[in-house]
Design an enzyme around this catalytic site. Sequence first.
Site, mmCIF file in Angstrom:
data_model
loop_
_atom_site.group_PDB
_atom_site.id
_atom_site.type_symbol
_atom_site.label_atom_id
_atom_site.label_comp_id
_atom_site.label_asym_id
_atom_site.label_seq_id
_atom_site.Cartn_x
_atom_site.Cartn_y
_atom_site.Cartn_z
ATOM 1 N N ASP A 1 38.545 -56.297 -44.182
ATOM 2 C CA ASP A 1 37.192 -55.870 -43.883
ATOM 3 C C ASP A 1 37.111 -55.823 -42.375
ATOM 4 O O ASP A 1 37.641 -56.710 -41.680
ATOM 5 C CB ASP A 1 36.147 -56.822 -44.460
ATOM 6 C CG ASP A 1 34.771 -56.156 -44.473
ATOM 7 O OD1 ASP A 1 34.705 -54.929 -44.604
ATOM 8 O OD2 ASP A 1 33.760 -56.860 -44.344
ATOM 9 N N ASP B 1 35.555 -44.624 -33.241
ATOM 10 C CA ASP B 1 36.562 -44.504 -32.175
ATOM 11 C C ASP B 1 36.139 -43.629 -30.984
ATOM 12 O O ASP B 1 36.457 -43.965 -29.836
ATOM 13 C CB ASP B 1 37.896 -44.015 -32.744
ATOM 14 C CG ASP B 1 38.609 -45.124 -33.485
ATOM 15 O OD1 ASP B 1 38.206 -46.297 -33.317
ATOM 16 O OD2 ASP B 1 39.565 -44.831 -34.235
ATOM 17 N N ARG C 1 42.874 -54.110 -35.933
ATOM 18 C CA ARG C 1 43.678 -54.019 -37.157
ATOM 19 C C ARG C 1 45.148 -54.241 -36.865
ATOM 20 O O ARG C 1 45.843 -54.920 -37.606
ATOM 21 C CB ARG C 1 43.460 -52.652 -37.824
ATOM 22 C CG ARG C 1 44.102 -52.537 -39.196
ATOM 23 C CD ARG C 1 43.647 -51.295 -39.937
ATOM 24 N NE ARG C 1 42.192 -51.280 -40.008
ATOM 25 C CZ ARG C 1 41.416 -50.526 -39.218
ATOM 26 N NH1 ARG C 1 41.959 -49.719 -38.340
ATOM 27 N NH2 ARG C 1 40.114 -50.588 -39.304
HETATM 28 P P1 IMP Z 1 35.418 -51.390 -44.272
HETATM 29 O O1 IMP Z 1 36.371 -52.348 -43.611
HETATM 30 O O2 IMP Z 1 36.085 -50.490 -45.265
HETATM 31 O O3 IMP Z 1 34.172 -52.037 -44.733
HETATM 32 O O4 IMP Z 1 34.957 -50.333 -43.177
HETATM 33 C C1 IMP Z 1 34.904 -50.687 -41.880
HETATM 34 C C2 IMP Z 1 34.132 -49.640 -41.100
HETATM 35 O O5 IMP Z 1 34.129 -50.125 -39.761
HETATM 36 C C3 IMP Z 1 34.763 -48.265 -41.064
HETATM 37 O O6 IMP Z 1 34.254 -47.399 -42.050
HETATM 38 C C4 IMP Z 1 34.371 -47.803 -39.680
HETATM 39 O O7 IMP Z 1 33.044 -47.340 -39.679
HETATM 40 C C5 IMP Z 1 34.414 -49.092 -38.885
HETATM 41 N N1 IMP Z 1 35.774 -49.329 -38.333
HETATM 42 C C6 IMP Z 1 36.621 -50.333 -38.645
HETATM 43 N N2 IMP Z 1 37.767 -50.226 -37.953
HETATM 44 C C7 IMP Z 1 37.628 -49.110 -37.217
HETATM 45 C C8 IMP Z 1 38.511 -48.459 -36.305
HETATM 46 O O8 IMP Z 1 39.647 -48.859 -36.046
HETATM 47 N N3 IMP Z 1 38.034 -47.347 -35.742
HETATM 48 C C9 IMP Z 1 36.792 -46.853 -35.998
HETATM 49 N N4 IMP Z 1 35.942 -47.404 -36.842
HETATM 50 C C10 IMP Z 1 36.359 -48.538 -37.455
#
Ligand code: IMP
Length: 196
Positions: free
Chosen positions: A68, A150, A176
């Site tokens: 997450d 991003d 990540r």
């Molecule tokens: P989840 O982890 O699937 O709940 O989604 C995390 C959300 O955070 C994504 O849909 C993006 O909106 C945002 N997000 C997480 N990591 C990134 C990244 O590396 N780049 C851009 N947006 C991110």
Amino acid sequence: MKELVVASNNQGKIREIKQMIDGISLLSLNDIGFTDDIDEPFQTFEENALAKAGTVHQFCNKNVFADDSGICANALHGAPGVNSAHYNGSRDDAANLQQLLADLTDKVDRSGYYKAVMCLIWDDETYFFEGVCEGQIIKEPIGEGGFGYDPIFIPNGYDKTFAELPPDVKNEISHRGKAVRKMVAFIKERLETEAS
Ligand code: IMP
């Protein structure tokens, strides 16, 4: 080769994770025939990651990890945070980005960070790995790469957004990337112990 299921349908995330892991056969939710939507109802990254990993593990009984992640603006007390994927009520990346820009319009402090928490269920035990990437949230989107927020995030020490930096540079410094590398180091150690 040992299998590991990635409990995500987010193609941007899967693509990035695949670039970072080798020596393990990585399966997607499609590969295991899991088609349900998984809720992320909790207010911490850890609880949401555990809920996702646990649901998929129950379904396939294989080693699995879920993450997450989200972007947190300091001026907004950490929002969007766990709500990053549906901040404006939709799952539309561009609309969510615009919502964050709107909420930051009158804020002087543009600092923020991405955070990722990986929950790994390996041989029926549960482990967590975390990564944080700090930076600035700019006022206008720049760049075509990456996904999500991003185009408005410039990591500290750089003068380009995550959407402008090459993928390998983003993986090197991203929330990540850091969390996945910790998890991969752990898995490698486990595989070596099992082999010896
Ligand atoms: P989840 O982890 O699937 O709940 O989604 C995390 C959300 O955070 C994504 O849909 C993006 O909106 C945002 N997000 C997480 N990591 C990134 C990244 O590396 N780049 C851009 N947006 C991110």
